[in-house]
Design a protein around this motif. Structure first.
Motif, PDB file in Angstrom:
ATOM      1  N   SER A  99     -11.915  -2.392  -1.895  1.00  0.00           N
ATOM      2  CA  SER A  99     -10.757  -2.816  -2.676  1.00  0.00           C
ATOM      3  C   SER A  99      -9.514  -2.026  -2.289  1.00  0.00           C
ATOM      4  O   SER A  99      -9.582  -1.023  -1.567  1.00  0.00           O
ATOM      5  CB  SER A  99     -11.037  -2.619  -4.167  1.00  0.00           C
ATOM      6  N   THR A 100      -8.381  -2.467  -2.815  1.00  0.00           N
ATOM      7  CA  THR A 100      -7.130  -1.747  -2.597  1.00  0.00           C
ATOM      8  C   THR A 100      -7.197  -0.340  -3.173  1.00  0.00           C
ATOM      9  O   THR A 100      -6.629   0.608  -2.615  1.00  0.00           O
ATOM     10  CB  THR A 100      -5.959  -2.527  -3.231  1.00  0.00           C
ATOM     11  N   THR A 101      -7.905  -0.178  -4.288  1.00  0.00           N
ATOM     12  CA  THR A 101      -8.055   1.138  -4.914  1.00  0.00           C
ATOM     13  C   THR A 101      -8.682   2.140  -3.956  1.00  0.00           C
ATOM     14  O   THR A 101      -8.287   3.316  -3.924  1.00  0.00           O
ATOM     15  CB  THR A 101      -8.920   1.021  -6.186  1.00  0.00           C
ATOM     16  N   THR A 102      -9.644   1.673  -3.171  1.00  0.00           N
ATOM     17  CA  THR A 102     -10.318   2.548  -2.215  1.00  0.00           C
ATOM     18  C   THR A 102      -9.347   3.114  -1.187  1.00  0.00           C
ATOM     19  O   THR A 102      -9.537   4.221  -0.680  1.00  0.00           O
ATOM     20  CB  THR A 102     -11.437   1.778  -1.489  1.00  0.00           C
ATOM     21  N   VAL A 103      -8.297   2.368  -0.902  1.00  0.00           N
ATOM     22  CA  VAL A 103      -7.290   2.810   0.064  1.00  0.00           C
ATOM     23  C   VAL A 103      -6.209   3.656  -0.603  1.00  0.00           C
ATOM     24  O   VAL A 103      -5.792   4.695  -0.086  1.00  0.00           O
ATOM     25  CB  VAL A 103      -6.646   1.593   0.756  1.00  0.00           C
ATOM     26  N   VAL A 104      -5.770   3.221  -1.781  1.00  0.00           N
ATOM     27  CA  VAL A 104      -4.630   3.866  -2.438  1.00  0.00           C
ATOM     28  C   VAL A 104      -4.966   5.285  -2.890  1.00  0.00           C
ATOM     29  O   VAL A 104      -4.119   6.189  -2.794  1.00  0.00           O
ATOM     30  CB  VAL A 104      -4.150   3.014  -3.631  1.00  0.00           C
ATOM     31  N   ILE A 105      -6.169   5.515  -3.379  1.00  0.00           N
ATOM     32  CA  ILE A 105      -6.524   6.860  -3.863  1.00  0.00           C
ATOM     33  C   ILE A 105      -6.368   7.915  -2.775  1.00  0.00           C
ATOM     34  O   ILE A 105      -5.702   8.947  -2.990  1.00  0.00           O
ATOM     35  CB  ILE A 105      -7.946   6.864  -4.459  1.00  0.00           C
ATOM     36  N   PRO A 106      -6.954   7.743  -1.585  1.00  0.00           N
ATOM     37  CA  PRO A 106      -6.740   8.757  -0.535  1.00  0.00           C
ATOM     38  C   PRO A 106      -5.274   8.879  -0.132  1.00  0.00           C
ATOM     39  O   PRO A 106      -4.781  10.003   0.057  1.00  0.00           O
ATOM     40  CB  PRO A 106      -7.588   8.241   0.629  1.00  0.00           C
ATOM     41  N   LEU A 107      -4.579   7.753  -0.001  1.00  0.00           N
ATOM     42  CA  LEU A 107      -3.185   7.814   0.422  1.00  0.00           C
ATOM     43  C   LEU A 107      -2.333   8.551  -0.604  1.00  0.00           C
ATOM     44  O   LEU A 107      -1.494   9.387  -0.250  1.00  0.00           O
ATOM     45  CB  LEU A 107      -2.642   6.401   0.640  1.00  0.00           C
ATOM     46  N   ALA A 108      -2.527   8.256  -1.885  1.00  0.00           N
ATOM     47  CA  ALA A 108      -1.761   8.932  -2.936  1.00  0.00           C
ATOM     48  C   ALA A 108      -2.069  10.425  -2.960  1.00  0.00           C
ATOM     49  O   ALA A 108      -1.171  11.254  -3.195  1.00  0.00           O
ATOM     50  CB  ALA A 108      -2.066   8.304  -4.292  1.00  0.00           C
ATOM     51  N   LEU A 137       0.835  -1.204   0.000  1.00  0.00           N
ATOM     52  CA  LEU A 137       0.000   0.000   0.000  1.00  0.00           C
ATOM     53  C   LEU A 137       0.869   1.255   0.000  1.00  0.00           C
ATOM     54  O   LEU A 137       0.566   2.237  -0.690  1.00  0.00           O
ATOM     55  CB  LEU A 137      -0.931  -0.010   1.216  1.00  0.00           C
ATOM     56  N   THR A 138       1.947   1.223   0.772  1.00  0.00           N
ATOM     57  CA  THR A 138       2.849   2.380   0.830  1.00  0.00           C
ATOM     58  C   THR A 138       3.517   2.625  -0.512  1.00  0.00           C
ATOM     59  O   THR A 138       3.548   3.766  -1.006  1.00  0.00           O
ATOM     60  CB  THR A 138       3.924   2.165   1.914  1.00  0.00           C
ATOM     61  N   LEU A 139       4.049   1.573  -1.125  1.00  0.00           N
ATOM     62  CA  LEU A 139       4.724   1.715  -2.414  1.00  0.00           C
ATOM     63  C   LEU A 139       3.762   2.191  -3.495  1.00  0.00           C
ATOM     64  O   LEU A 139       4.117   3.051  -4.321  1.00  0.00           O
ATOM     65  CB  LEU A 139       5.359   0.386  -2.818  1.00  0.00           C
ATOM     66  N   LEU A 140       2.559   1.648  -3.519  1.00  0.00           N
ATOM     67  CA  LEU A 140       1.576   2.071  -4.507  1.00  0.00           C
ATOM     68  C   LEU A 140       1.226   3.545  -4.342  1.00  0.00           C
ATOM     69  O   LEU A 140       1.210   4.310  -5.320  1.00  0.00           O
ATOM     70  CB  LEU A 140       0.308   1.217  -4.382  1.00  0.00           C
ATOM     71  N   ALA A 141       0.960   3.954  -3.113  1.00  0.00           N
ATOM     72  CA  ALA A 141       0.549   5.336  -2.864  1.00  0.00           C
ATOM     73  C   ALA A 141       1.662   6.319  -3.210  1.00  0.00           C
ATOM     74  O   ALA A 141       1.435   7.319  -3.906  1.00  0.00           O
ATOM     75  CB  ALA A 141       0.121   5.508  -1.404  1.00  0.00           C
ATOM     76  N   VAL A 142       2.874   6.052  -2.737  1.00  0.00           N
ATOM     77  CA  VAL A 142       3.996   6.961  -3.004  1.00  0.00           C
ATOM     78  C   VAL A 142       4.364   6.926  -4.491  1.00  0.00           C
ATOM     79  O   VAL A 142       4.659   7.981  -5.083  1.00  0.00           O
ATOM     80  CB  VAL A 142       5.208   6.600  -2.130  1.00  0.00           C
TER      81      VAL A 142
END
Length: 239
Positions: free
Chosen positions: A105-114, A50-55
């Motif tokens: 989904s993972t997308t739901t998490v990655v969008i806010p983090l990014a 999740l960290t790598l995807l967001a950053v």
């Protein structure tokens, strides 16, 4: 049978073996770690992904935006304003807004983090590019470098130390925010904390917190090491 009087297995379920109340109340109980190494590794992998995807997504958005902002100065305050607005939106609110669209989904998490990385990265990227000496740019133009080649071969390498500073800040920030995603079952170490709170068992909470902090410190040091490896001239200047 109360969860406070029973142990928690690797999936956070209450088992049939009695666990003394004092063990539940301890902030650390080693047998939990020993019996759940696979689960802990699984949550570390999830946290890291999740960290790598967001950053990574943040960098892909912020870098071209920053390059444009150095050419069209009006774009910089606009980008910073948008990034600041995104940064102030609570992550729980963003996740709740996205659930009807992208589901659990993972997308739901990655969008806010990014989105939280945009403000940090754009500010540092533009600062790094602006910090390149005008004399160096003029020398590059005098050598016949076209604008694109000048940016890639001259400006970006010289701006790398400031770029890495922004990436370090963004990475540590995201590592600290990932656990909130446990509310939809995607929180990495946050899942351990969430299971501990739900079961009244303190050890998973401690493990989740300690490993999140350790991951953040380690990631910061690794990025710093990479920075030193790819910018050897900064060490020579310091010497």
């Amino acid at each position: 049978m109360s969860p406070r009087s029973c142990p928690v297995d690797r999936r956070g379920r209450v088992s049939s073996l009695h666990l003394a109340t004092d063990i539940n109340d301890r902030w650390f109980w080693w047998p939990y770690v020993d019996r759940n190494t696979d689960l802990i590794w699984e949550k570390f992998t999830e946290h890291a992904q999740l960290t790598l995807l967001a950053v990574g997504i943040g960098i892909l958005i912020a870098l071209p935006l920053s390059l444009l902002a150095t050419r069209f100065r009006w774009l910089y305050p606009t980008s910073i304003a948008v990034g600041a607005v995104l940064y102030t939106i609570p992550s729980i609110a963003l996740i709740a807004f996205l659930i009807p669209i992208t589901g659990l989904s993972t997308t739901t998490v990655v969008i806010p983090l990014a989105s939280y990385t945009i403000l940090i990265l754009v500010r540092n990227f533009v600062t790094g590019l602006d910090g390149v000496s005008p004399e160096v740019k003029e020398a590059a133009r005098g050598m016949g470098y076209p604008p694109l080649r000048q940016t890639v071969r001259v400006e970006l390498p010289l701006a790398l130390p400031v770029f890495f500073a922004g990436i370090r800040i963004a990475t540590v920030t995201i590592i600290g925010l990932v656990p909130i995603a446990a509310i939809i079952g995607k929180g990495g170490f946050g899942a351990l904390m969430n299971a501990g709170f739900q079961r009244g068992f303190r050890t998973p909470i401690t493990v989740g917190i300690v490993l999140t902090v350790a991951f953040a410190v380690t990631a910061d040091l690794v990025i710093l090491l990479i920075q030193r490896l790819v910018t050897p001239w900064t060490r020579r200047e310091a010497t």
